[in-house]
Design a protein around this motif. Structure first.
Motif, PDB file in Angstrom:
ATOM      1  N   GLU A   1      -7.920   5.551  -3.858  1.00 29.33           N
ATOM      2  CA  GLU A   1      -8.739   4.971  -2.683  1.00 29.33           C
ATOM      3  C   GLU A   1      -9.009   3.328  -3.050  1.00 29.33           C
TER       4      GLU A   1
ATOM      5  N   VAL B   1       0.755   1.753  -5.076  1.00 25.74           N
ATOM      6  CA  VAL B   1      -0.535   2.108  -5.584  1.00 25.74           C
ATOM      7  C   VAL B   1      -0.776   2.929  -6.814  1.00 25.74           C
TER       8      VAL B   1
ATOM      9  N   LYS C   1      -5.912   1.378  -3.441  1.00 25.01           N
ATOM     10  CA  LYS C   1      -5.303   1.052  -2.372  1.00 25.01           C
ATOM     11  C   LYS C   1      -6.032  -0.035  -1.310  1.00 25.01           C
TER      12      LYS C   1
ATOM     13  N   THR D   1       0.834  -1.100   0.006  1.00 23.26           N
ATOM     14  CA  THR D   1       0.014  -0.063   0.054  1.00 23.26           C
ATOM     15  C   THR D   1       0.782   1.361  -0.059  1.00 23.26           C
TER      16      THR D   1
ATOM     17  N   GLN E   1      -2.338  -7.687   1.046  1.00 20.74           N
ATOM     18  CA  GLN E   1      -1.376  -7.433   2.186  1.00 20.74           C
ATOM     19  C   GLN E   1      -1.765  -8.097   3.296  1.00 20.74           C
TER      20      GLN E   1
ATOM     21  N   LEU F   1      -5.157  -3.286  -2.406  1.00 22.89           N
ATOM     22  CA  LEU F   1      -3.935  -4.014  -2.194  1.00 22.89           C
ATOM     23  C   LEU F   1      -3.916  -4.026  -0.556  1.00 22.89           C
ATOM     24  N   GLU F   2      -4.612  -3.532   0.270  1.00 23.20           N
ATOM     25  CA  GLU F   2      -4.609  -3.516   1.630  1.00 23.20           C
ATOM     26  C   GLU F   2      -5.116  -4.947   1.929  1.00 23.20           C
TER      27      GLU F   2
END
Length: 437
Positions: free
Chosen positions: A422, A237, A425, A232, A432, A428-429
């Motif tokens: 947003e 991003v 992200k 992130t 993760q 990707l969060e």
């Protein structure tokens, strides 16, 4: 089915990372042994335009090996969409081939399972020595400081392939060197049912390759120095958003490309439906679909500055195919003989020329056949402006988690849903968090 396969890959990769390392793969019941090495099983990766094409290319070479050694090789060509899952399943079940091809980006992950034969000095000496191979190719065969888990077989890098007639018809006289130029050209080319750029939105590995390079150009990586995920970060991003924006914002990629995962973007290119594609060694596929060499060109993948190099000017991951041996094979002597055969100068020249890749064997790479314009682009990229993907034990899980996040963002773009910083992200969060479970 794609979702199920992705979930299976995540589960298996998590199990491996947790310590399921003792099983290994090995020779099937029909294989040979060191005392009587009559048969080897070999999983080859799909390098050509189709499974059948690979069989036609490899079968005569395997026959040569049998004539030289008396060892028959039972060949199975495995599609890329299935290969990692098949290998991971083999490492946990103990039922696998004697010899197999692996993507070099998986080397550290598969090395961590303990299932593959380490290529120490003695094993390298058995195939002619480690110094026969290009250093960067060996460096992508396992974690730093450990004996490689595989031997380089085919070296690859990304290039920008472009359709010369489409460019001429649009009044474009040269391939783009920067991303701004690519978008500008792509918009000129995206008309009358044709599109500027092709993509493979459901191909998880390809998603990783492209976004890794863009992250490098944004001064970011997907892992920190300690191997901790940093999916992130602002640069990561921005890289993913830039890639998806080719469809979502710039409108130079067809929405249907979000579902592509089996080289359909190359078929579209060959049929004149798209004018550009980012790919590794595409020449053999173009030829199989009727394109003549003079109809297309190859150029370095764009960078923001227009001049590929190191740091933020990286324009390819160090791509390639490695050849590995399952450590508990009952036919280790035969397996090493086969690796030696496949990495011999003669086979390296023949196979890499056929597939349009670059030999990782130094003497073979020096052959004039690899100075053709398109191959020179790949060779120079590998030498000057490519970087290896992170050689971390959970790299295969990274490919699945982030590759799936990018796939989902392609689907959003294709459906007309907003792709914002947003939303990128958030995807990707989630990826993760999957990695950290």
């Amino acid at each position: 089915m794609r979702t199920i396969r992705a979930a299976a890959a995540v589960t298996l990769a998590i199990s491996i990372a947790a310590g399921v390392t003792g099983c290994g793969g090995g020779t099937s019941a029909e294989g040979g042994s060191n005392d009587s090495p009559k048969t080897l099983t070999y999983w080859a990766s799909n390098q050509g335009p189709s499974i059948e094409a690979d069989k036609k290319i490899l079968t005569p070479e395997l026959k040569k090996f049998e004539e030289q050694t008396g060892i028959k090789v039972k060949l199975e060509v495995v599609p890329w969409a299935d290969l990692l899952n098949r290998i991971l399943a083999a490492t946990t079940s103990g039922q696998g081939p004697d010899v197999l091809n692996i993507g070099n980006t998986w080397s550290a992950s598969l090395q961590a399972t303990g299932a593959l034969l380490p290529w120490d000095k003695a094993n390298f000496d058995a195939i002619g020595g480690r110094d026969r191979f290009v250093d960067s190719a060996v460096a992508s065969a396992g974690a730093e400081g450990k004996d490689p888990s595989a031997v380089p077989l085919y070296s690859l890098a990304y290039a920008l392939y472009y359709n010369k007639k489409s460019f001429a018809d649009a009044g474009i006289d040269k391939p783009p060197a920067t991303w701004d130029e690519l978008v500008e050209d792509g918009k000129k080319l995206s008309k009358n049912g044709k599109w500027g750029l092709g993509a493979e939105g459901s191909n998880l590995s390809n998603n990783i390759h492209q976004t890794f390079v863009l992250a490098q150009q944004h001064g970011a990586d997907f892992f920190d120095a300690a191997g901790k995920p940093t999916f992130t970060s602002d640069g990561a991003v921005a890289a993913v958003k830039q890639y998806i924006d080719f469809m979502a914002k710039d409108k130079i990629v067809a929405p249907g490309n979000a579902e592509y995962a089996q080289n359909q973007s190359l078929t579209d290119f060959a049929k004149g439906k798209t004018a550009m594609v980012l790919w590794q060694a595409a020449a053999s596929t173009f030829a199989s679909q009727g394109m003549k060499p003079e109809e297309w060109g190859a150029a370095p993948v764009p960078v923001a500055s227009g001049t590929p190099g190191q740091g933020k000017n990286i324009n390819s991951m160090v791509a390639g195919i490695n050849m590995a041996v399952f450590k508990n094979t009952k036919n280790i002597d035969g397996a090493k003989k086969f690796v030696k055969f496949m990495t011999s100068d003669a086979e390296q020249k023949l196979l890499n020329k056929t597939y349009g890749s670059i030999p990782p064997v130094k003497t073979a790479q020096a052959d004039a056949a690899f100075s053709a314009p398109d191959l020179a682009v790949l060779r120079d990229t590998l030498a000057k402006s490519a970087a290896p993907l992170p050689q971390v034990p959970n790299e295969s899980q990274f490919e699945t988690a982030v590759g799936t996040a990018v796939k989902e963002l392609w689907a959003d773009a294709a459906a007309g849903r907003p792709v914002t910083t947003e939303s990128v992200k958030a995807r990707l969060e989630k990826a993760q968090q999957t990695m950290q479970q």
